[in-house]
Scaffold this motif. Structure first.
Motif, PDB file in Angstrom:
ATOM      1  N   GLU A  16       0.831  -1.200   0.000  1.00 62.47           N
ATOM      2  CA  GLU A  16       0.000   0.000   0.000  1.00 62.47           C
ATOM      3  C   GLU A  16       0.866   1.250   0.000  1.00 62.47           C
ATOM      4  OE1 GLU A  16      -3.288   2.272   2.824  1.00 62.47           O
ATOM      5  OE2 GLU A  16      -2.734   0.194   3.266  1.00 62.47           O
ATOM      6  N   ALA A  17       2.021   1.204   0.654  1.00 63.85           N
ATOM      7  CA  ALA A  17       2.918   2.358   0.696  1.00 63.85           C
ATOM      8  C   ALA A  17       3.370   2.761  -0.708  1.00 63.85           C
ATOM      9  CB  ALA A  17       4.135   2.050   1.565  1.00 63.85           C
ATOM     10  N   ALA A  50       2.686   6.395  -2.579  1.00 67.09           N
ATOM     11  CA  ALA A  50       3.743   7.198  -3.211  1.00 67.09           C
ATOM     12  C   ALA A  50       3.367   7.587  -4.630  1.00 67.09           C
ATOM     13  CB  ALA A  50       5.061   6.419  -3.202  1.00 67.09           C
ATOM     14  N   VAL A  51       2.797   6.641  -5.397  1.00 66.06           N
ATOM     15  CA  VAL A  51       2.440   6.960  -6.773  1.00 66.06           C
ATOM     16  C   VAL A  51       1.258   7.928  -6.807  1.00 66.06           C
ATOM     17  CG1 VAL A  51       0.769   5.117  -7.313  1.00 66.06           C
ATOM     18  CG2 VAL A  51       2.283   5.963  -9.085  1.00 66.06           C
ATOM     19  N   THR A  52       0.372   7.849  -5.813  1.00 65.06           N
ATOM     20  CA  THR A  52      -0.737   8.809  -5.737  1.00 65.06           C
ATOM     21  C   THR A  52      -0.204  10.222  -5.536  1.00 65.06           C
ATOM     22  OG1 THR A  52      -2.287   7.166  -4.881  1.00 65.06           O
ATOM     23  CG2 THR A  52      -2.799   9.481  -4.444  1.00 65.06           C
ATOM     24  N   GLU A  53       0.777  10.368  -4.655  1.00 62.03           N
ATOM     25  CA  GLU A  53       1.358  11.697  -4.433  1.00 62.03           C
ATOM     26  C   GLU A  53       2.031  12.204  -5.704  1.00 62.03           C
ATOM     27  OE1 GLU A  53       0.627  13.439  -1.843  1.00 62.03           O
ATOM     28  OE2 GLU A  53      -0.455  11.696  -1.080  1.00 62.03           O
ATOM     29  N   GLU A  54       2.659  11.300  -6.440  1.00 62.96           N
ATOM     30  CA  GLU A  54       3.256  11.703  -7.715  1.00 62.96           C
ATOM     31  C   GLU A  54       2.184  12.177  -8.688  1.00 62.96           C
ATOM     32  OE1 GLU A  54       5.924   9.872 -11.411  1.00 62.96           O
ATOM     33  OE2 GLU A  54       5.447   8.611  -9.685  1.00 62.96           O
ATOM     34  N   GLN A  55       1.047  11.504  -8.709  1.00 65.74           N
ATOM     35  CA  GLN A  55      -0.042  11.912  -9.596  1.00 65.74           C
ATOM     36  C   GLN A  55      -0.566  13.293  -9.228  1.00 65.74           C
ATOM     37  OE1 GLN A  55      -2.247   7.947  -9.173  1.00 65.74           O
ATOM     38  NE2 GLN A  55      -2.712   8.499 -11.296  1.00 65.74           N
ATOM     39  N   PHE A  56      -0.770  13.550  -7.940  1.00 60.61           N
ATOM     40  CA  PHE A  56      -1.247  14.864  -7.531  1.00 60.61           C
ATOM     41  C   PHE A  56      -0.226  15.945  -7.878  1.00 60.61           C
ATOM     42  CE2 PHE A  56      -4.490  12.777  -4.883  1.00 60.61           C
ATOM     43  CZ  PHE A  56      -5.570  13.621  -5.140  1.00 60.61           C
ATOM     44  N   SER A  57       1.043  15.610  -7.807  1.00 62.51           N
ATOM     45  CA  SER A  57       2.085  16.558  -8.193  1.00 62.51           C
ATOM     46  C   SER A  57       2.020  16.857  -9.683  1.00 62.51           C
ATOM     47  CB  SER A  57       3.456  16.001  -7.829  1.00 62.51           C
ATOM     48  OG  SER A  57       4.491  16.872  -8.262  1.00 62.51           O
ATOM     49  N   ARG A  58       1.820  15.825 -10.489  1.00 56.96           N
ATOM     50  CA  ARG A  58       1.689  16.029 -11.936  1.00 56.96           C
ATOM     51  C   ARG A  58       0.473  16.879 -12.268  1.00 56.96           C
ATOM     52  NH1 ARG A  58       2.317  10.060 -14.749  1.00 56.96           N
ATOM     53  NH2 ARG A  58       4.542   9.659 -14.322  1.00 56.96           N
ATOM     54  N   LEU A  59      -0.625  16.607 -11.581  1.00 58.77           N
ATOM     55  CA  LEU A  59      -1.874  17.314 -11.881  1.00 58.77           C
ATOM     56  C   LEU A  59      -1.856  18.755 -11.391  1.00 58.77           C
ATOM     57  CD1 LEU A  59      -4.398  14.486 -10.886  1.00 58.77           C
ATOM     58  CD2 LEU A  59      -3.874  15.235 -13.221  1.00 58.77           C
ATOM     59  N   GLY A  60      -1.220  18.984 -10.256  1.00 59.72           N
ATOM     60  CA  GLY A  60      -1.217  20.327  -9.697  1.00 59.72           C
ATOM     61  C   GLY A  60      -2.597  20.772  -9.252  1.00 59.72           C
ATOM     62  N   MET A  61      -3.429  19.808  -8.846  1.00 60.61           N
ATOM     63  CA  MET A  61      -4.791  20.114  -8.399  1.00 60.61           C
ATOM     64  C   MET A  61      -5.014  19.513  -7.023  1.00 60.61           C
ATOM     65  SD  MET A  61      -7.110  19.771 -11.853  1.00 60.61           S
ATOM     66  CE  MET A  61      -6.680  20.712 -13.329  1.00 60.61           C
ATOM     67  N   ASP A  62      -5.936  20.099  -6.278  1.00 53.00           N
ATOM     68  CA  ASP A  62      -6.152  19.682  -4.903  1.00 53.00           C
ATOM     69  C   ASP A  62      -6.970  18.401  -4.791  1.00 53.00           C
ATOM     70  OD1 ASP A  62      -4.759  21.877  -3.941  1.00 53.00           O
ATOM     71  OD2 ASP A  62      -6.564  23.137  -3.864  1.00 53.00           O
ATOM     72  N   TYR A  63      -7.795  18.130  -5.804  1.00 50.67           N
ATOM     73  CA  TYR A  63      -8.648  16.949  -5.708  1.00 50.67           C
ATOM     74  C   TYR A  63      -8.933  16.388  -7.098  1.00 50.67           C
ATOM     75  CZ  TYR A  63     -12.508  20.053  -7.075  1.00 50.67           C
ATOM     76  OH  TYR A  63     -13.307  20.954  -7.739  1.00 50.67           O
ATOM     77  N   ILE A  64      -9.273  15.105  -7.111  1.00 50.39           N
ATOM     78  CA  ILE A  64      -9.709  14.390  -8.315  1.00 50.39           C
ATOM     79  C   ILE A  64     -11.187  14.073  -8.128  1.00 50.39           C
ATOM     80  CG2 ILE A  64      -9.478  12.238  -9.632  1.00 50.39           C
ATOM     81  CD1 ILE A  64      -6.516  12.192  -8.654  1.00 50.39           C
ATOM     82  N   ASP A  65     -11.981  14.363  -9.123  1.00 48.07           N
ATOM     83  CA  ASP A  65     -13.418  14.112  -8.988  1.00 48.07           C
ATOM     84  C   ASP A  65     -13.741  12.620  -9.059  1.00 48.07           C
ATOM     85  OD1 ASP A  65     -14.643  16.991  -9.170  1.00 48.07           O
ATOM     86  OD2 ASP A  65     -13.181  16.888 -10.791  1.00 48.07           O
ATOM     87  N   GLY A  68      -4.650  -3.855   0.623  1.00 53.22           N
ATOM     88  CA  GLY A  68      -5.433  -2.776   1.214  1.00 53.22           C
ATOM     89  C   GLY A  68      -5.685  -1.569   0.340  1.00 53.22           C
ATOM     90  N   VAL A  69      -5.568  -1.710  -0.980  1.00 54.00           N
ATOM     91  CA  VAL A  69      -5.780  -0.555  -1.863  1.00 54.00           C
ATOM     92  C   VAL A  69      -7.219  -0.039  -1.828  1.00 54.00           C
ATOM     93  CG1 VAL A  69      -5.782   0.194  -4.280  1.00 54.00           C
ATOM     94  CG2 VAL A  69      -3.806  -1.011  -3.348  1.00 54.00           C
ATOM     95  N   PRO A  70      -8.258  -0.890  -1.829  1.00 52.62           N
ATOM     96  CA  PRO A  70      -9.627  -0.351  -1.754  1.00 52.62           C
ATOM     97  C   PRO A  70      -9.845   0.509  -0.513  1.00 52.62           C
ATOM     98  CG  PRO A  70      -9.678  -2.648  -2.414  1.00 52.62           C
ATOM     99  CD  PRO A  70      -8.274  -2.357  -1.985  1.00 52.62           C
TER     100      PRO A  70
END
Length: 386
Positions: free
Chosen positions: A91-92, A96-111, A130-132
């Motif tokens: 899960e860790a 980490a990849v989620t944080e990378e995605q938010f960095s790429r997007l530069g947005m506070d949330y994903i709909d 434990g991903v779900p």
């Protein structure tokens, strides 16, 4: 632009969404001027749903799409992104990849947040680490609004996922008039989600572009029976006429395609009975093309000492025969199949034949498939080099 209210989510979305998987490229990179024009056209035409994923365009899609959308008010569009299925072990790693995605997007949330390309095997792995639960934690934190998944597997696998976790906000499936009753059994996926009241996002309404660029024998049927109607618009309207489909993704690659697709949903009309009849004629013409009657049972695979993925070879061969799709055949054979799984590894031992319920002469059919696929790959490679 045709809109759709999704009461369970409390939002209204455009029926047409933009999928940033096939944006225009130059020298292996997104052609940013053309892509930006295309995204701007979509937004200005009323498209409010924009979809991307971590691996699209070798990781360039997320940043490109978000950058093009940033000029517009955030509350006027919905962003969909996907947690990738990669060779991670915990899960860790996914955090980490989620944080990378938010960095790429530069947005506070994903709909609309999706677990990417779920099947039975991936779902089992995701549950184990434990991903779900992590996805639900992102939702509680407000970093994503709606939790779902995209799906590529059988109705039985979908039912297992829905039984394991019934409270999905939405699900994305491949759906088009060819796959409705094909071996993909997309109609069963649609009916299962509709019966459970789960909002449906549709990918591949043109089946990777194949229903937009039908072979001449199929295009002639449409041109003769429905003058002025394009194969692409017919395919989009078929999906749009299904009552429980909420968003239909287009993977437009040019501004011309983007304009054609938005025009369909700016003045949308459900299919007429005559148009349904014409689609039936097209399907009958495609079905009449010679093909190997493989059902994908995979009994032959367990018997093959070489480990050849015989059903996948026959699937690609049949698609080539029906759609004359050199580029798709080339890509699938080289990217979706490991070298050891390909037809050229057949030693004609015959071990597979006795295992085939359809009594197919598998070694002989593999010879034909190998030749046909090889010729298609050569033509596709030659076209790419021009």
């Amino acid at each position: 632009m045709l809109k759709r209210e999704i009461p369970s989510l409390g939002v209204t979305v455009s029926r047409l969404g933009f999928g940033a998987m096939r944006m225009p490229e130059r020298d292996g990179k997104i052609e940013r001027v053309e892509a930006t024009r295309m995204i701007a056209h979509m937004f200005e035409a009323g498209v409010t749903y924009f979809d991307t994923a971590y691996p699209y365009h070798n990781g360039e899609s997320e940043e490109m799409l978000a950058g093009a959308l940033r000029r517009f008010p955030r509350e006027r569009f919905f962003l969909a992104d996907k947690l990738p299925f990669l060779e991670y072990k915990s899960e860790a790693d996914y955090k980490a990849v989620t944080e990378e995605q938010f960095s790429r997007l530069g947005m506070d949330y994903i709909d609309f947040h999706l677990l990417h390309a779920m099947n039975a095997k991936r779902w089992k792995f995701f549950k184990e680490i434990g991903v779900p639960q992590y996805q639900q934690e992102l939702k509680r934190q407000g970093r994503i609004r709606f939790a779902g998944f995209s799906f590529h597997d059988s109705p039985e696998a979908l039912e297992q996922i829905l039984n394991d976790q019934p409270d999905w906000d939405f699900v994305q499936i491949q759906l088009n008039y060819f796959d409705w009753a094909s071996s993909l059994r997309s109609g069963e996926l649609y009916n299962m989600l509709a019966d459970r009241g789960i909002p449906i996002i549709v990918m591949e309404p043109l089946r990777g572009g194949m229903l937009a660029s039908l072979p001449p024998y199929a295009q002639d049927i449409i041109a003769t029976r429905l003058p002025g109607v394009t194969p692409a618009s017919l395919a989009y309207r078929w999906v749009g006429s299904l009552p429980y489909v909420d968003v239909i993704l287009t993977g437009a690659s040019t501004i011309a395609q983007a304009k054609e697709n938005t025009a369909v949903f700016e003045d949308f009309s459900p299919l007429t009975q005559k148009e349904y009849d014409v689609i039936d004629e097209v399907l009958a013409a495609i079905a009449a093309k010679p093909s190997v009657p493989c059902t994908g049972c995979r009994y032959c695979v367990s018997a093959c000492p070489q480990g050849i993925n015989i059903p996948q070879v026959f699937y690609i061969y049949n698609e080539q025969g029906k759609f004359d799709c050199d580029g798709t055949t080339h890509w699938r054979y080289l990217n979706e199949m490991k070298p050891q799984e390909r037809a050229e590894n057949c030693i004609e031992c015959g071990a597979c034949v006795s295992q085939c319920p359809q009594k197919i002469d598998i070694p002989e059919e593999l010879k034909v498939a190998r030749k046909t696929i090889g010729e298609a790959c050569k033509r596709a490679a030659a076209a790419e080099s021009k």
